[in-house]
Design a protein around this motif. Structure first.
Motif, short mmCIF file in Angstrom:
data_model
loop_
_atom_site.label_atom_id
_atom_site.label_comp_id
_atom_site.label_asym_id
_atom_site.label_seq_id
_atom_site.Cartn_x
_atom_site.Cartn_y
_atom_site.Cartn_z
N HIS A 1 -6.35 -5.79 -17.60
CA HIS A 1 -6.44 -5.58 -16.16
C HIS A 1 -5.33 -4.60 -15.75
O HIS A 1 -4.15 -4.88 -15.95
CB HIS A 1 -6.26 -6.90 -15.39
N VAL A 2 -5.73 -3.48 -15.21
CA VAL A 2 -4.76 -2.48 -14.77
C VAL A 2 -4.13 -2.95 -13.46
O VAL A 2 -4.83 -3.34 -12.52
CB VAL A 2 -5.43 -1.11 -14.58
N GLY A 3 -2.79 -2.92 -13.39
CA GLY A 3 -2.09 -3.38 -12.21
C GLY A 3 -1.03 -2.40 -11.76
O GLY A 3 -0.93 -1.28 -12.26
N ASP A 4 -0.21 -2.85 -10.81
CA ASP A 4 0.90 -2.10 -10.22
C ASP A 4 0.43 -0.77 -9.64
O ASP A 4 0.55 0.29 -10.25
CB ASP A 4 2.00 -1.86 -11.24
N PHE A 5 -0.12 -0.85 -8.43
CA PHE A 5 -0.60 0.34 -7.73
C PHE A 5 0.42 0.82 -6.70
O PHE A 5 0.06 1.40 -5.67
CB PHE A 5 -1.94 0.04 -7.05
N GLY A 6 1.69 0.57 -6.97
CA GLY A 6 2.74 0.92 -6.02
C GLY A 6 2.92 2.40 -5.81
O GLY A 6 3.50 2.83 -4.81
N LEU A 7 2.43 3.24 -6.75
CA LEU A 7 2.54 4.70 -6.58
C LEU A 7 1.17 5.34 -6.38
O LEU A 7 1.04 6.56 -6.39
CB LEU A 7 3.21 5.32 -7.80
N ALA A 8 0.13 4.49 -6.21
CA ALA A 8 -1.23 5.02 -6.15
C ALA A 8 -1.45 5.88 -4.91
O ALA A 8 -0.82 5.69 -3.87
CB ALA A 8 -2.23 3.88 -6.17
N ARG A 9 -2.34 6.84 -5.06
CA ARG A 9 -2.74 7.70 -3.95
C ARG A 9 -4.25 7.77 -3.87
O ARG A 9 -4.94 7.66 -4.87
CB ARG A 9 -2.25 9.15 -4.16
N LEU B 1 9.24 -7.59 -3.11
CA LEU B 1 9.73 -6.23 -2.96
C LEU B 1 11.22 -6.24 -2.61
O LEU B 1 11.67 -7.02 -1.75
CB LEU B 1 8.96 -5.49 -1.87
N ASP B 2 11.96 -5.38 -3.28
CA ASP B 2 13.37 -5.17 -2.94
C ASP B 2 13.41 -4.06 -1.89
O ASP B 2 13.39 -2.87 -2.22
CB ASP B 2 14.16 -4.77 -4.20
N LEU B 3 13.47 -4.45 -0.62
CA LEU B 3 13.34 -3.49 0.46
C LEU B 3 14.53 -2.58 0.60
O LEU B 3 14.52 -1.64 1.40
CB LEU B 3 13.07 -4.23 1.77
N LEU B 4 15.61 -2.86 -0.17
CA LEU B 4 16.76 -1.95 -0.16
C LEU B 4 16.51 -0.73 -1.05
O LEU B 4 17.22 0.26 -0.94
CB LEU B 4 18.02 -2.70 -0.63
N GLN B 5 15.50 -0.85 -1.93
CA GLN B 5 15.17 0.27 -2.80
C GLN B 5 14.37 1.32 -2.01
O GLN B 5 13.42 0.98 -1.30
CB GLN B 5 14.34 -0.21 -3.99
N SER B 6 14.73 2.56 -2.14
CA SER B 6 14.00 3.63 -1.47
C SER B 6 12.57 3.68 -1.99
O SER B 6 12.32 3.72 -3.19
CB SER B 6 14.69 4.97 -1.73
N GLY B 7 11.63 3.65 -1.08
CA GLY B 7 10.22 3.72 -1.45
C GLY B 7 9.56 2.37 -1.64
O GLY B 7 8.35 2.31 -1.88
N ALA B 8 10.31 1.26 -1.54
CA ALA B 8 9.72 -0.06 -1.79
C ALA B 8 8.63 -0.39 -0.77
O ALA B 8 7.55 -0.88 -1.12
CB ALA B 8 10.81 -1.13 -1.78
N SER B 9 8.90 -0.13 0.50
CA SER B 9 7.90 -0.42 1.53
C SER B 9 6.66 0.44 1.34
O SER B 9 5.53 -0.03 1.46
CB SER B 9 8.48 -0.17 2.93
N GLN B 10 6.86 1.71 0.99
CA GLN B 10 5.70 2.57 0.76
C GLN B 10 4.90 2.10 -0.45
O GLN B 10 3.68 2.19 -0.48
CB GLN B 10 6.17 4.02 0.56
N SER B 11 5.60 1.59 -1.45
CA SER B 11 4.93 1.02 -2.62
C SER B 11 4.05 -0.16 -2.22
O SER B 11 2.92 -0.30 -2.68
CB SER B 11 5.98 0.60 -3.66
N PHE B 12 4.59 -1.00 -1.35
CA PHE B 12 3.85 -2.16 -0.86
C PHE B 12 2.58 -1.71 -0.13
O PHE B 12 1.49 -2.21 -0.38
CB PHE B 12 4.75 -2.96 0.08
N PHE B 13 2.73 -0.73 0.77
CA PHE B 13 1.58 -0.24 1.52
C PHE B 13 0.53 0.35 0.57
O PHE B 13 -0.67 0.12 0.73
CB PHE B 13 2.02 0.83 2.52
N ALA B 14 0.98 1.13 -0.40
CA ALA B 14 0.05 1.78 -1.32
C ALA B 14 -0.75 0.75 -2.10
O ALA B 14 -1.97 0.90 -2.29
CB ALA B 14 0.82 2.69 -2.27
#
Length: 860
Positions: free
Chosen positions: A677-685, A558-571
């Motif tokens: 295989h569906v991946g990248d759930f960084g925006l999932a809710r 994760l590029d933690l300088l990007q806005s929303g990166a940490s939230q993407s990780f959590f999601a």
């Protein structure tokens, strides 16, 4: 590693200069042809992972130059092994025949193959004893793996092979589990190779004591003796095996004390002693072991649970100490188990109250404290356990009212508080709205709740009394509560990020990987290992060790300088921790720490899927053996069904549906067998997820709803994420897959979209807009035949039906879109019709197998 079917043709025996013959990982059937004996120069024969059947042809034993024979995982090969096969194969180095149906004894003449390094004959029907000559003559042997057979040994006969194996100075694996070994393990086991790392003799009928001489095997990593009749005490000399990583002695008749010397095993991650008659106390010296898994259940242990046990901060998988005679109270140090997944101390004599510190165990998923003498109330701190799935507090002396916060714990799926002294109103929300998820019988003072619980109605007197009690409690404690509130807010602000990391990353019972390990795995994030760049970070290919095996992985940094990166990780963590489906990408582990500069570092680790993503296959040149590869109609239809299956699972996920929010070709990965295989759930809710979630949501991240071209039009108006939005993205994906056009191509804009483009052409102009690779036009020098024209019409009809599904999924109004379950059924019907009309017998996708992983090791 293709999809070859049918039998191996006899004519292959004409290739008399052939030296290497590899047909592994296909779907071949039938026998091994007799003509294979004509390949006199053959040095390597690989036929593993097929469906071959029948006995080995006698001509095969003419291959005197053979060095590698790999016919494992065929399941149907049978017959006995020739008496003189070792003479026939004087140069044989690898003999791999596991997972078949070979019977009879191991031929003594196998010892004549003096260059043998590996014998893998597990999961067969072999009988008799292990020839004593194996170790005497096979000096280069590194692996002897014979588990899951019917091999015998008695007190007087059959154990002689151990003495012979002392000559094998390179021996690393001795795997003999699930056989018919009896008698005592000879002391000669201590004379085996100093390089020996794995001993498996589990689930036999071995009796007697564990030999003290095992202490000589100083490089041993795993000792597995589960499921025998071993008796006596556990040798204290085991404490000398300083490299031991896993010790399994469960389901025996061992007695006496647990030796304190086990605390000297500074590499021990798994200790399994369950189902014996061990007595005495749990040694506090276990704090010296970096345990991840501990099972001391079903013994006769007494005394209090030492606080040192709760100071082992590496415990992450489970702590099982149930079914003993442990007493005393639970120490406040219980809260130190911040990484633990399962805690079971049921059926003991533990008393006192539940420590408030339990709330700090935020990754705990399963808690069983039933059948004890615990009293008091359920502490408020339990509300902080965001990862909890199952709580069993039955058969104790707990009292008071059922806390309301239990109804608000969204992950909680099973609650048993029966046979206590609870009283008052039963909540009706959350888990209490499902009678099958809660067990509350045996509490005489409870009332109300949903009708299915069949409890008496709460009387007004009870209600007034409860209300008065609440008012008094609030009045008396208001000052204290206010102070606690202020302190908790301050503590929460300081610790929120760390707490949320623990909360959101509950995974697959894997230890978290360190930053240093990922640096090593990716060659310091070398650019040559870069396989993708996304909105929130980069993905690198690497290799890490899991269960002593090297596994190729994809590391998302994760590029933690990007806005929303940490939230993407959590999601992503929060979504994948509970989601299980064959068409979802699996998360292996995570990295939470700091880099070498002291900066925060977050990464996710997934299995590496070698066929890349769907975007590459649709729009980039995929080359193999110098040829450009494209997806054919059946492959695309199969991928469409895979993705729809994954979405249907997500949208029906319990307790809360999951919305992906960013479905597009680059987020669909393909494995060896082209399974999607569906991946990248960084925006999932989670559906109906509110702003009071377990982690802070940045406004930038909260507004993100997918990628331009794939995001539903209502998201542009600020609407909340919904299943309808995922269906829209899926519809656009279908249209792209079968037309070969991106929704963001220059010809499409606000007034003219991919949806309209396809809708205008269906049904009469489909042949003009379809990806022309799917129609497979003949070369210029070939004539169009009636068969070809008929096949083309069948394909166009099939694609037309698929595009109609895509159109119905990508309609402008959300409520007019087809539900994903209906789309899935229609696509499956289209596939069946196409098979019937085209006469194609399409092979089902074969589940990939990890041939590098020893079944015996994984089962342990």
């Amino acid at each position: 590693m293709n999809r070859l079917t049918g039998g191996i043709p006899e004519s292959l025996g004409n290739l008399n200069l052939l030296q290497l013959f590899d047909l592994s990982n296909n779907n071949l059937t039938g026998p091994i042809p007799n003509s294979i004996g004509n390949l006199h120069l053959l040095s390597e024969l690989d036929l593993d992972n097929n469906n071959l059947e029948g006995p080995l042809p006698s001509s095969m034993f003419n291959l005197s130059n053979l060095e590698i024979l790999d016919i494992q995982y065929n399941y149907y090969l049978n017959g006995s092994l020739p008496f003189d096969m070792g003479i026939s194969f004087p140069n044989l180095q690898f003999f791999l025949i596991d997972h078949n149906q070979f019977h009879g004894s191991i031929p003594p003449f196998l010892c004549n193959a003096s260059m043998l390094e590996m014998i893998q004959a597990a999961h067969n029907l072999l009988t008799g004893t292990i020839p004593n000559c194996l170790g005497i003559q096979l000096r280069s042997l590194t692996k002897l793996m014979l588990e899951y057979n019917h091999i015998q040994a008695t007190q007087n006969d059959g154990w002689g092979f151990l003495a012979g194996l002392s000559n094998c100075t390179d021996l690393q694996y001795l795997i003999l589990g699930d056989n018919m070994l009896e008698g005592e393990i000879p002391s000669s086991i201590g004379n085996l190779s100093m390089n020996l790392e794995y001993i498996f003799m589990d689930f036999n009928n071995i009796a007697g004591k564990i030999p003290e001489d095992i202490e000589n095997l100083v490089n041993l990593k795993m000792l597995v003796l589960t499921g025998n009749h071993l008796e006596g005490t556990i040798p204290s000399s085991l404490g000398k095996l300083r490299r031991l990583n896993e010790l399994f002695l469960g389901m025996n008749k061992l007695s006496g004390l647990i030796p304190s010397t086990i605390g000297n095993l500074t590499n021990l991650s798994v200790l399994n002693l369950y189902g014996n008659t061990l007595n005495g106390t749990i040694p506090s010296s276990l704090i010296g072991c970096p345990l991840q898994s501990l099972d001391l259940s079903q013994n006769n242990l007494i005394g209090t649970v030492p606080k040192e046990l709760f100071l082992i901060n590496t415990l992450s998988n489970y702590m099982y100490i149930q079914n003993n005679f442990l007493t005393g109270t639970l120490p406040v140090e219980l809260g130190n188990l911040k990484n633990l997944g399962t805690l079971d101390f049921s059926s003991n004599k533990i008393f006192g109250e539940i420590p408030v510190s339990l709330g700090a165990c935020q990754t705990l998923q399963y808690l069983n404290a039933s059948n004890n003498n615990i009293e008091g109330t359920i502490p408020l701190s339990v509300e902080q356990m965001k990862g909890i799935l199952v709580i069993d507090l039955s058969y104790n002396n707990l009292s008071g009212e059922i806390p309301e916060f239990l109804a608000n714990m969204r992950g909680l799926s099973d609650l048993n508080i029966s046979f206590n002294n609870f009283k008052g109103q039963v909540p009706e929300d959350g888990i209490f709205s499902n009678a099958s998820s809660v067990t509350i019988g045996g509490n005489k003072g409870l009332c109300g709740g949903i009708r299915q619980l069949k409890l008496p109605t709460c009387s007004n007197h009870t209600t007034r009394k409860s209300s008065l009690s609440i008012i008094i409690a609030i009045s008396v404690g208001s000052a204290c509560l206010f102070g606690i509130f202020v302190l908790s807010i301050a503590f929460h602000c300081n610790k929120k990020t760390k707490t949320n990391l623990r909360t959101s990353t509950i995974g697959e019972n894997h230890a978290r990987v360190s930053y240093a390990e990922l640096v090593h795995a990716t060659d310091n994030f070398y650019s040559g290992n870069l396989i993708g760049v996304g909105s929130f970070g980069s993905v690198f290919k690497g290799k890490i060790m899991i269960n002593e095996l090297q596994v190729t992985v994809a590391v998302k940094v994760l590029d933690l300088l990007q806005s929303g990166a940490s939230q993407s990780f959590f999601a992503e963590c929060q979504t994948l921790r509970g989601a299980r489906h064959r068409n979802l990408v699996k998360i292996l582990t995570v990295c939470l720490g700091v880099d070498f500069r002291g900066l925060d570092f977050k990464a996710l680790v997934y299995p590496f899927l070698p066929n890349g993503n769907l975007e590459q296959w649709l729009h980039q040149s995929i080359e193999e053996d110098g040829e450009c590869k494209v997806l054919d109609l059946i492959q695309r239809l199969g991928i469409s069904i895979d993705v729809a299956s994954a979405l249907e699972y997500l949208h029906q996920h319990r307790p809360l549906p999951i919305i992906h929010c960013d479905l597009k070709p680059s987020n669909i990965l393909l494995d060896n067998d082209m399974v999607a295989h569906v991946g990248d759930f960084g925006l999932a809710r989670f559906y109906h997820q509110d702003s009071n979630d377990s982690y802070e949501i940045s406004s930038a991240w909260a507004r993100m709803r997918g990628t331009t071209g794939y995001a539903a039009p209502e998201y542009g108006l600020g609407n909340e994420a919904s299943a309808h939005g995922d269906v829209y993205s899926y519809g656009i994906l279908l249209l792209e897959m079968f037309t070969g056009k991106r929704p963001t191509d220059s010809e499409f804009g606000e007034d003219f979209s991919l949806h309209k483009y396809v809708k205008m052409s269906v049904p009469h102009q489909v042949a003009n807009i379809v990806d022309q690779h799917l129609l497979q036009e003949p070369d210029d020098n070939e004539e169009r035949t009636s068969d070809y024209n008929r096949t083309t019409r069948t394909k166009v009809d099939c694609i037309t039906s698929i595009l109609r599904v895509g159109i119905s999924c990508s309609k402008q109004a959300p409520t007019e879109r087809t539900q994903i379950g209906d789309a899935l059924k229609e696509l499956q019907a289209i596939r069946d019709r196409f098979r019937r009309d085209s006469g194609n017998s399409v092979q089902p996708k074969k589940e990939p197998q990890d041939t590098e992983t020893s079944s015996s090791i994984s089962s342990a």
